[in-house]
Design a protein around this motif. Structure first.
Motif, PDB file in Angstrom:
ATOM      1  N   LYS A  76      -5.274 -19.377  70.512  1.00  0.00           N
ATOM      2  CA  LYS A  76      -5.422 -20.689  69.877  1.00  0.00           C
ATOM      3  C   LYS A  76      -6.632 -21.403  70.468  1.00  0.00           C
ATOM      4  N   TYR A  78      -8.807 -25.133  70.641  1.00  0.00           N
ATOM      5  CA  TYR A  78      -8.740 -26.572  70.385  1.00  0.00           C
ATOM      6  C   TYR A  78      -9.448 -27.331  71.490  1.00  0.00           C
ATOM      7  N   ARG A  95      -2.650 -31.023  74.684  1.00  0.00           N
ATOM      8  CA  ARG A  95      -3.735 -31.392  73.781  1.00  0.00           C
ATOM      9  C   ARG A  95      -4.068 -32.877  73.914  1.00  0.00           C
ATOM     10  N   THR A 101     -12.518 -35.721  71.792  1.00  0.00           N
ATOM     11  CA  THR A 101     -11.654 -34.748  71.117  1.00  0.00           C
ATOM     12  C   THR A 101     -11.416 -35.127  69.655  1.00  0.00           C
ATOM     13  N   SER A 105     -13.855 -30.519  66.272  1.00  0.00           N
ATOM     14  CA  SER A 105     -12.974 -29.562  65.594  1.00  0.00           C
ATOM     15  C   SER A 105     -13.444 -28.155  65.915  1.00  0.00           C
ATOM     16  N   PRO A 109      -9.064 -22.305  63.947  1.00  0.00           N
ATOM     17  CA  PRO A 109      -8.270 -22.788  65.078  1.00  0.00           C
ATOM     18  C   PRO A 109      -7.533 -21.674  65.817  1.00  0.00           C
ATOM     19  N   THR A 110      -7.451 -20.493  65.202  1.00  0.00           N
ATOM     20  CA  THR A 110      -6.800 -19.345  65.831  1.00  0.00           C
ATOM     21  C   THR A 110      -7.600 -18.086  65.531  1.00  0.00           C
TER      22      THR A 110
END
Length: 339
Positions: A76, A78, A95, A101, A105, A109-110
């Motif tokens: 993951k 982020y 997170r 933050t 982006s 995301p994975t």
């Protein structure tokens, strides 16, 4: 079920061990791929996302995730908040969010790199037009979680990341600078000698300090080193902390001339002080103010000597011209001489 997180950030191609695979070395790592052309000379920009942006600006950076394990891994990606305190970059839980933050982006995301393969992702930062000036900190995490044990228990989560240092404001990049104000001879709990350099960030950007120290003019004319500074000291704007340099146990008490060289990116500062180590860990010598070797260029002995030579030469020329004027015979009027 509890969730434990092991975090490491800010080192190029740093890797986190996969908990489910105990046989080393099987790792997942992350590194920054893109370096802005304007910062190719800056070593920090090759490891971290470092930039100065005007409000309303958008930038992208690519990151690479490598899988050195024996099977595909789901990773993951982020951004999470970070701050600088007590000489270290401190990462928020999970997170945790801040201004940076919310502007950041990561796409996708994975990622699921196969065994022995790599995957790319893009970090996009969109700075709002109304963003206030100042420096922000965050980290882009690559997170890998082990499967929960059957029947419940502790899930161990490993994260490795790339730090982000983003300065916002008009004009050019604020200058980075720091000052080494004092050196102190100490002993660690095990009796090993060490030198603590007191450093203050006097610039407009955070600094990540590294460098080394040499000892000269010791007992019997001994010299020793270089000894590398302990890595990991980060100072925010206006902050001050000590950079520690562990030394060999065999180093005599002294006195010594301690000369330290520290740098952050392309900024480098030197300083020297005469130090003597205490004989045990229960006492510490008083900090000694340093003599900086990084004075402005116009204050260097060579520059001052050349300037003095030019000044004396000009004064001598002026005196010579004045003497010649006094010795020159007077010019008589030509018509009067003919008469």
């Amino acid at each position: 079920m509890r969730r434990l997180v092991a975090t490491l950030a800010g080192v190029l191609a740093f890797s986190a061990a996969v908990p489910a695979l105990a046989q080393a070395p099987q790792t997942v790592g992350i590194r920054l791929v893109d370096v802005p052309t304007s910062r190719t000379h800056d070593p920090r920009a090759r490891q971290y996302i470092v930039d100065h942006l005007k409000p309303g600006t958008t930038i992208t950076r690519r990151i690479e995730i490598s899988n050195d394990t024996a099977k595909p891994q789901v990773v993951k990606l982020y951004a999470a908040a970070a701050t600088i305190a007590k000489g270290s970059m401190v990462f928020g839980d999970g997170r945790a969010a801040n201004d940076l933050t919310t502007w950041t982006s990561v796409t996708p995301p994975t990622v699921t790199p196969a065994a022995g393969r790599k995957a790319l992702a893009t970090v996009k930062i969109v700075v709002p037009a109304n963003a206030s000036p100042g420096e922000r900190y965050a980290v882009v995490w690559a997170e890998l979680a082990a499967a929960a044990p059957a029947g419940g228990g502790v899930t161990v989560v490993n994260r490795v990341g790339v730090r982000m240092y983003l300065s916002i404001g008009p004009g050019g990049d604020p200058a980075s600078d720091f000052k080494i104000t004092a050196l102190q001879a100490r002993r660690a709990a095990d009796g090993s000698p060490l030198v603590a350099a007191s450093v203050r960030n006097t610039g407009g950007r955070a600094v990540d300090l590294s460098g080394d120290l040499r000892l000269t003019n010791g007992p019997g004319g001994l010299s020793a080193g270089p000894f590398p500074a302990k890595l990991g000291t980060t100072l925010g704007v206006g902050q001050a902390e000590s950079v520690l340099v562990p030394l060999d146990k065999a180093i005599p008490v002294g006195p010594w001339d301690a000369h330290i060289v520290l740098h952050s990116g392309t900024t480098q500062r030197d300083a020297t002080a005469r130090v003597t180590f205490p004989r045990d860990a229960r006492t510490a010598a008083s900090p000694v103010k340093t003599q900086s070797d990084s004075s402005p260029w116009w204050r260097s002995p060579i520059v001052l000597g050349v300037a003095a030579l030019i000044l004396f030469s000009l004064l001598g020329l002026l005196v010579l011209l004045a003497q010649r004027r006094r010795r020159r015979p007077p010019v008589r009027n030509a018509a009067h001489a003919a008469a």
